[in-house]
Design an enzyme around this catalytic site. Structure first.
Site, PDB file in Angstrom:
ATOM      1  N   CYS A 150       0.845  -1.190   0.000  1.00 19.81           N
ATOM      2  CA  CYS A 150       0.000   0.000   0.000  1.00 19.81           C
ATOM      3  C   CYS A 150       0.881   1.241   0.000  1.00 19.81           C
ATOM      4  O   CYS A 150       1.885   1.317   0.694  1.00 19.81           O
ATOM      5  CB  CYS A 150      -0.948   0.089   1.173  1.00 19.81           C
ATOM      6  SG  CYS A 150      -2.119  -1.260   1.252  1.00 19.81           S
ATOM      7  N   TRP A 198      -2.931  -2.791  -1.694  1.00 14.28           N
ATOM      8  CA  TRP A 198      -2.665  -4.227  -1.803  1.00 14.28           C
ATOM      9  C   TRP A 198      -3.568  -4.867  -0.763  1.00 14.28           C
ATOM     10  O   TRP A 198      -3.363  -4.693   0.434  1.00 14.28           O
ATOM     11  CB  TRP A 198      -1.195  -4.517  -1.505  1.00 14.28           C
ATOM     12  CG  TRP A 198      -0.800  -5.943  -1.725  1.00 14.28           C
ATOM     13  CD1 TRP A 198      -0.376  -6.511  -2.884  1.00 14.28           C
ATOM     14  CD2 TRP A 198      -0.777  -6.988  -0.742  1.00 14.28           C
ATOM     15  NE1 TRP A 198      -0.105  -7.844  -2.698  1.00 14.28           N
ATOM     16  CE2 TRP A 198      -0.342  -8.160  -1.392  1.00 14.28           C
ATOM     17  CE3 TRP A 198      -1.084  -7.057   0.609  1.00 14.28           C
ATOM     18  CZ2 TRP A 198      -0.212  -9.374  -0.727  1.00 14.28           C
ATOM     19  CZ3 TRP A 198      -0.958  -8.269   1.275  1.00 14.28           C
ATOM     20  CH2 TRP A 198      -0.513  -9.413   0.595  1.00 14.28           C
ATOM     21  N   GLY A 256      -1.264  -0.992   6.508  1.00 12.59           N
ATOM     22  CA  GLY A 256      -1.038  -1.788   7.719  1.00 12.59           C
ATOM     23  C   GLY A 256      -2.253  -2.640   8.010  1.00 12.59           C
ATOM     24  O   GLY A 256      -3.105  -2.840   7.139  1.00 12.59           O
ATOM     25  N   GLU A 315      17.104 -18.963  -5.721  1.00 12.65           N
ATOM     26  CA  GLU A 315      16.784 -17.602  -6.159  1.00 12.65           C
ATOM     27  C   GLU A 315      16.330 -17.603  -7.625  1.00 12.65           C
ATOM     28  O   GLU A 315      15.414 -16.868  -8.000  1.00 12.65           O
ATOM     29  CB  GLU A 315      18.001 -16.684  -5.933  1.00 12.65           C
ATOM     30  CG  GLU A 315      17.899 -15.295  -6.533  1.00 12.65           C
ATOM     31  CD  GLU A 315      16.727 -14.451  -6.017  1.00 12.65           C
ATOM     32  OE1 GLU A 315      16.047 -14.861  -5.066  1.00 12.65           O
ATOM     33  OE2 GLU A 315      16.493 -13.381  -6.598  1.00 12.65           O
ATOM     34  N   GLU A 350       7.950 -15.948  -9.720  1.00 11.94           N
ATOM     35  CA  GLU A 350       7.417 -14.651  -9.293  1.00 11.94           C
ATOM     36  C   GLU A 350       6.944 -13.788 -10.474  1.00 11.94           C
ATOM     37  O   GLU A 350       5.893 -13.165 -10.405  1.00 11.94           O
ATOM     38  CB  GLU A 350       8.562 -13.965  -8.565  1.00 11.94           C
ATOM     39  CG  GLU A 350       8.266 -12.734  -7.814  1.00 11.94           C
ATOM     40  CD  GLU A 350       9.507 -12.263  -7.074  1.00 11.94           C
ATOM     41  OE1 GLU A 350       9.336 -11.458  -6.189  1.00 11.94           O
ATOM     42  OE2 GLU A 350      10.648 -12.661  -7.394  1.00 11.94           O
ATOM     43  N   HIS A 398      17.003 -38.584  -4.704  1.00 15.68           N
ATOM     44  CA  HIS A 398      16.251 -39.004  -3.504  1.00 15.68           C
ATOM     45  C   HIS A 398      14.765 -38.670  -3.627  1.00 15.68           C
ATOM     46  O   HIS A 398      14.061 -38.642  -2.631  1.00 15.68           O
ATOM     47  CB  HIS A 398      16.855 -38.343  -2.256  1.00 15.68           C
ATOM     48  CG  HIS A 398      18.276 -38.762  -2.015  1.00 15.68           C
ATOM     49  ND1 HIS A 398      18.620 -40.044  -1.657  1.00 15.68           N
ATOM     50  CD2 HIS A 398      19.447 -38.075  -2.114  1.00 15.68           C
ATOM     51  CE1 HIS A 398      19.934 -40.139  -1.549  1.00 15.68           C
ATOM     52  NE2 HIS A 398      20.464 -38.952  -1.822  1.00 15.68           N
ATOM     53  N   LYS A 422       5.793  -4.804  -3.521  1.00 15.70           N
ATOM     54  CA  LYS A 422       7.108  -4.636  -2.897  1.00 15.70           C
ATOM     55  C   LYS A 422       6.884  -4.168  -1.459  1.00 15.70           C
ATOM     56  O   LYS A 422       5.843  -3.617  -1.150  1.00 15.70           O
ATOM     57  CB  LYS A 422       7.909  -3.585  -3.675  1.00 15.70           C
ATOM     58  CG  LYS A 422       9.397  -3.865  -3.592  1.00 15.70           C
ATOM     59  CD  LYS A 422      10.143  -3.220  -4.714  1.00 15.70           C
ATOM     60  CE  LYS A 422      11.614  -3.490  -4.599  1.00 15.70           C
ATOM     61  NZ  LYS A 422      11.988  -4.833  -5.078  1.00 15.70           N
TER      62      LYS A 422
END
Ligand code: F6R
Length: 608
Positions: free
Chosen positions: A2, A74, A101, A483, A490, A506, A603
């Protein structure tokens, strides 16, 4: 997570609000809204589901006011919709609030306010703030007093900006866990969640502390605490370049930030290498050699890519300093009542310096008496301020949601830390010199990898249609694989799995098929033969292999290969990672994804 903006001054607020929101859109992009106090009284609001561009199209030319607030969202409570978009108003439409928040006791407050007649028009936790502030804004009460009293009843995290139709000469802002920055102009004031929205208007900023509020008027500001004590804040000057906030001719911020890495690595190294003693100077650590010698373990804490950069950091510290080191997701660490040991050094990693889980982990360590250093990009951010010392990355602002240049600079910062610790322990001067020279060579070597962008784009187009991709690496290569897989999923939404190459047989070898290609990290180091054996096992099961290597493996072992310049073995992971950034970027472009603003993400994750 946000973005908040606000303006008060002689001009019309709306152009700044819309431009500021566009700059902050990377923090959240599912809905957006603005409110201004009209010249003839009252508050005007426009809010829409969608992007800031959709909001700008919905704001009519007559939407003007000298005081205004804005928000890009967001979603946490309630789906993205016009109704759930901020700002939120009270019943009388006197108070407007934007919020970043989470209000943890929102349900309880909502029930009480509804019983007193508040009518709720959204599913958000934020709306309770509008009604709660209005309930305290009785006749003759200053807005700051009403906000202070309301926040006294709130449990949770917030960065807020509040507008009052009856006191349009001020905006009241408050911070607890979510950033608020004041920008000081000439007879005008700005507010934003971060400086990227402000740098075109002013370089003079004040970062509010947690638990601090401010009354912002056109001619200045006053800061105070939740218990009404005045605080005295000196502005600081932002030194990031304005150009950093534009795509600068690149198609996306992500591509620009990938290409900025030779320069950002130079800045991370800048003035920190000491050739005479073959070590690194890191004054900001606030640890002398004697204190350093007492450290028995290093624990690195970060989230997402910061955690993977920490894994590379742990490897570097163990190899160069021979101090046991381990990286753990800060989001897990903070919830498991961790044992804090006096002889362990904790290192928090964060590009934004705002990630709530990482901040909470730092606070947990400090509460139990541990020592925490920060490896942080954003100067003056919450995590940087909370730590006992640390290193700034100086990578410059990272706008694209996916981290690239900050990731690389974090690993470089860890190489400096490992070199410094190593030279205080048992790393020989010759080994120190070897690492110093290798670090100095990195920017040019990164340029060599970047020059292959077009060839990597062709490979990405070929592999992007796969049903998924496997990423494998051994020991130093494993965090690179993690990464690489993270970056691909992403931004391209292609499923990607990362495994230690040694673990393939395995279990995950069962997945290998022509439809699930493998990206294999194959550095020319002591594990080369082992890695080549693994490639053979994949090829024997009809798997396709894209090798990222220092030497081209035989054609029977790899279908394609991206060659990367050789560094010292300890630093190879850093260079092996760069083609994986380009691979993810070009795959995302090939699939038509929204590269800089991938779905569901934002972000700076300032919520739990
Ligand atoms: C991945 C990514 C995230 C962040 C993570 C931590 O590309 O960007 O995984 O790395 O949310 O963010 P910071 O470093 O700001 O604490």
């Amino acid at each position: 997570m946000c973005g908040i903006v606000a303006y008060i001054g002689p001009k019309d607020a709306t152009p700044f609000l819309l431009e500021g929101l566009a700059r902050l859109e990377y923090r959240g992009y599912d809905s957006a809204g603005v409110a201004v106090t009209g010249r003839t009284g009252g508050i005007k609001v426009r809010k829409v589901k969608g992007r800031v561009a959709d909001l700008a199209a919905a704001v009519p030319a007559r939407f003007k006011g000298a005081t205004g607030i804005g928000h890009t969202r967001w979603a946490t409570h309630g789906v993205p919709s016009d109704a759930n978009a901020h700002p939120h108003l009270d019943n009388a439409e006197r108070i407007a609030v934007v919020h970043n928040g989470i209000i943890e006791n929102a349900d309880e407050l909502r029930a009480k306010l509804a019983a007193d007649g508040a009518v709720f028009r959204s599913e958000t936790d934020t709306e309770v703030l509008g009604h709660l502030i209005a309930a305290h804004a009785a006749e003759g009460v200053e807005l700051e007093e009403a906000v202070r009293a309301a926040l006294g009843k709130v449990v949770g995290t917030y960065g807020i900006a509040v507008l009052d139709a009856e006191q349009p000469d001020r905006i009241v802002v408050a911070r607890n866990g979510s950033p608020i920055v004041l920008g000081i102009g000439e007879k005008e004031m700005f507010v934003a969640s971060d400086v990227s929205a402000l740098v075109r208007y002013t370089r003079q900023v004040v970062h509010l502390e947690d638990g601090e509020l401010a009354t912002v008027r056109a001619d200045g500001f006053r800061t105070f605490t939740e218990d009404a004590r005045t605080t005295h804040r000196q502005p600081s000057t932002v030194d990031w370049e304005i150009d950093s906030y534009d795509t600068g001719g690149y198609e996306h911020f992500l591509l620009k930030e990938i290409h900025e890495q030779p320069g950002s690595v130079e800045r991370t190294l800048g003035g920190r290498l000491d050739e005479r003693f073959a070590t690194a100077h890191l004054g900001g650590l606030n640890l002398d050699a004697r204190e350093l010698r007492e450290i028995r373990r290093v624990k690195i804490l970060g989230c997402g890519s910061a955690y993977y950069a920490g894994e590379m950091g742990a490897q570097l510290i163990e190899e160069l300093a021979r101090i046991p080191a381990h990286s753990e997701p800060a989001s897990e660490f903070r919830y498991r009542n961790p044992v804090i040991e006096a002889d362990t050094l904790y290192i928090a990693v964060s590009q934004s310096g705002e990630t709530y889980d990482t901040l909470a982990a730092v606070q947990e360590v400090k509460r139990k008496g541990g020592r925490v250093l920060g490896v942080v990009n954003t100067v003056g951010s919450a995590i940087a301020r909370e730590c006992d010392g640390g290193i700034y990355l100086h990578a410059g602002p990272e706008i694209s949601v996916a981290s690239t240049k900050a990731f690389t600079s974090t690993v470089v910062a860890f190489a400096l830390i490992a070199l410094h610790f190593g030279r205080i322990h048992d790393l020989s001067p010759a080994d120190g010199r070897r690492i110093v020279s290798a670090l100095k060579a990195l920017p040019d070597q990164i340029r060599e990898v970047l020059a292959q962008s077009d060839a990597i784009a062709e490979l990405a187009a070929e592999y992007a249609g796969s049903e998924g991709m496997m990423f494998i690496g051994r020991v130093r290569g494993y965090p690179v694989a993690r990464e690489g897989a993270q970056k691909l999923k992403e931004i391209s939404y292609v499923h990607a799995e990362a495994y230690p190459a040694s673990e393939l047989k395995h279990g995950p070898l069962a997945l290998i098929s022509p439809e699930l290609p493998t990206v294999a990290l194959v550095p020319d180091d002591e594990l080369l033969d082992k890695n080549l054996t693994t490639l053979g096992e994949i090829k024997a099961r009809s798997g396709r292999v894209l090798a990222v290597a220092h030497r081209r493996p035989e054609t029977k072992l790899a279908d394609h290969c991206i060659l990367v310049p050789k560094s010292e073995p300890e630093l190879d992971p850093l260079l092996l990672n760069i083609p994986l950034q380009l691979l993810a970027y070009h795959a995302a472009v090939a699939l038509g994804r929204d590269v800089d603003k991938p779905r569901n993400l934002a972000k700076s994750v300032t919520v739990e």
